[in-house]
Design a protein around this motif. Sequence first.
Motif, PDB file in Angstrom:
ATOM      1  N   UNK A   1       3.282   2.941 -13.576  1.00 21.02           N
ATOM      2  CA  UNK A   1       1.918   3.392 -13.819  1.00 21.02           C
ATOM      3  C   UNK A   1       1.114   2.440 -14.678  1.00 21.02           C
ATOM      4  N   UNK A   2       1.770   1.742 -15.598  1.00 17.93           N
ATOM      5  CA  UNK A   2       1.031   0.857 -16.497  1.00 17.93           C
ATOM      6  C   UNK A   2       0.922  -0.568 -16.000  1.00 17.93           C
ATOM      7  N   UNK A   3       1.374  -0.847 -14.772  1.00 18.60           N
ATOM      8  CA  UNK A   3       1.333  -2.234 -14.291  1.00 18.60           C
ATOM      9  C   UNK A   3      -0.095  -2.635 -13.955  1.00 18.60           C
ATOM     10  N   UNK A   4      -0.559  -3.744 -14.537  1.00 13.81           N
ATOM     11  CA  UNK A   4      -1.907  -4.269 -14.331  1.00 13.81           C
ATOM     12  C   UNK A   4      -1.798  -5.585 -13.578  1.00 13.81           C
ATOM     13  N   UNK A   5      -2.157  -5.584 -12.297  1.00  9.64           N
ATOM     14  CA  UNK A   5      -1.998  -6.762 -11.457  1.00  9.64           C
ATOM     15  C   UNK A   5      -2.810  -7.941 -11.979  1.00  9.64           C
TER      16      UNK A   5
ATOM     17  N   UNK B   1       4.419  -5.021  -5.570  1.00 11.37           N
ATOM     18  CA  UNK B   1       3.434  -4.373  -6.440  1.00 11.37           C
ATOM     19  C   UNK B   1       1.992  -4.700  -6.063  1.00 11.37           C
ATOM     20  N   UNK B   2       1.758  -5.924  -5.552  1.00 11.85           N
ATOM     21  CA  UNK B   2       0.374  -6.290  -5.261  1.00 11.85           C
ATOM     22  C   UNK B   2       0.271  -7.652  -4.604  1.00 11.85           C
ATOM     23  N   UNK B   3      -0.927  -7.929  -4.067  1.00  9.43           N
ATOM     24  CA  UNK B   3      -1.215  -9.205  -3.414  1.00  9.43           C
ATOM     25  C   UNK B   3      -2.370  -9.894  -4.128  1.00  9.43           C
ATOM     26  N   UNK B   4      -2.276 -11.214  -4.223  1.00 10.39           N
ATOM     27  CA  UNK B   4      -3.331 -12.027  -4.831  1.00 10.39           C
ATOM     28  C   UNK B   4      -3.652 -13.163  -3.869  1.00 10.39           C
ATOM     29  N   UNK B   5      -4.944 -13.439  -3.659  1.00  4.34           N
ATOM     30  CA  UNK B   5      -5.336 -14.590  -2.861  1.00  4.34           C
ATOM     31  C   UNK B   5      -6.004 -15.590  -3.786  1.00  4.34           C
TER      32      UNK B   5
ATOM     33  N   UNK C   1       0.821  -1.208   0.000  1.00  4.41           N
ATOM     34  CA  UNK C   1       0.000   0.000   0.000  1.00  4.41           C
ATOM     35  C   UNK C   1       0.860   1.265   0.000  1.00  4.41           C
ATOM     36  N   UNK C   2       1.940   1.254   0.752  1.00  2.00           N
ATOM     37  CA  UNK C   2       2.776   2.449   0.907  1.00  2.00           C
ATOM     38  C   UNK C   2       3.980   2.482  -0.028  1.00  2.00           C
ATOM     39  N   UNK C   3       4.042   1.497  -0.950  1.00  3.22           N
ATOM     40  CA  UNK C   3       5.126   1.437  -1.940  1.00  3.22           C
ATOM     41  C   UNK C   3       6.490   1.511  -1.248  1.00  3.22           C
TER      42      UNK C   3
END
Length: 332
Positions: free
Chosen positions: A215-219, A174-178, A149-151
């Motif tokens: 900016x263009x990263x799509x999780x 960059x992100x979390x996936x469950x 969240x806070x990079x």
Amino acid sequence: MRASRLVSILLLLQTRGRMTARELADRLEVSVRTIYRDVESLHSAGIPLYGDAGPNGGYQLLAGYRTRLTGLTGDEAESLFLAGLPGPAAELGLGAVVTAAQLKLMAALPVELRDRAGRIQERFHLDAPTWYRDQEPATHLPAVADAVWNERVIQVRYRRWKAPQEVDRRLEPYGLVVKAGRWYLVARSGDRVRTYRVSQILALHPLPEHFARPGGFDLAAYWQAYLADFEERLRRGEAVVRLSPRGLELLGNLMTPGVVAAARASAEPPDAEGWTRVTVPIESVGHATGEFLRLGDEAEVVAPDELRRAVAATAAALARRYHRDAIRPAGA
């Protein structure tokens, strides 16, 4: 769900202004007649909605009318994206926040929509983990989520399957996936974006530095590509297997969807004994040996020869062990 559609009509008109019944129907993928019924329901619920006939007509809300959510905080609004996943939300420490947000959202809805939303909650429940598997303990999940969240850059000690098993990594999360009750971290390490299982993080230390998330990263797009590549890497070979009618039934419960799909696509007509020959992908001989032994005597590996011999050797070793136990005197 009709309740969701009514809310969607309200929000579309609130954000876009005037819209015709046909435009609403096309956007929500329903018939124009359905839109007429939904608009009547909104009228009955007290929503100041009116329509004009003619080429420039359409439905719109009374000037100045807007839906109101009573006192949602920033955290509560963010947590609404997890409202359908109470388990993962609780793991992230947002369980109470999600509950509070849902109560406030329910209080803001018109009576009819509130009743429908209540019935949905009573009748539908999502249980994300698969059968016979508890959710993995992910000790460092809150710290990982905070870094996402806070990079913020993190230093982790990670356990992987190949040697050396324990490695140190500097990650830009960059992100979390469950998925199926397991949490995965998507993060940049060096010059590559990789996937890490959160439960395999042995130690974590937040670093003082921050990073700029591309900016263009799509999780979601990354995850779909990762899954496709993962499935492809598992298809290192093929096996020909004969399955009894019972074996065909068990296949759907014991094997991965990819194996089941391949079996159905390649199934030959049943032979004189009622058994069906299929061709399925395998990861390796060792892995496939354990997988096919789960089917017991309801399956017979035909090819490759190496796999057939491995299954036969394992079955013979089991037979010898259980035969030895059967002839051993009681109490010996």
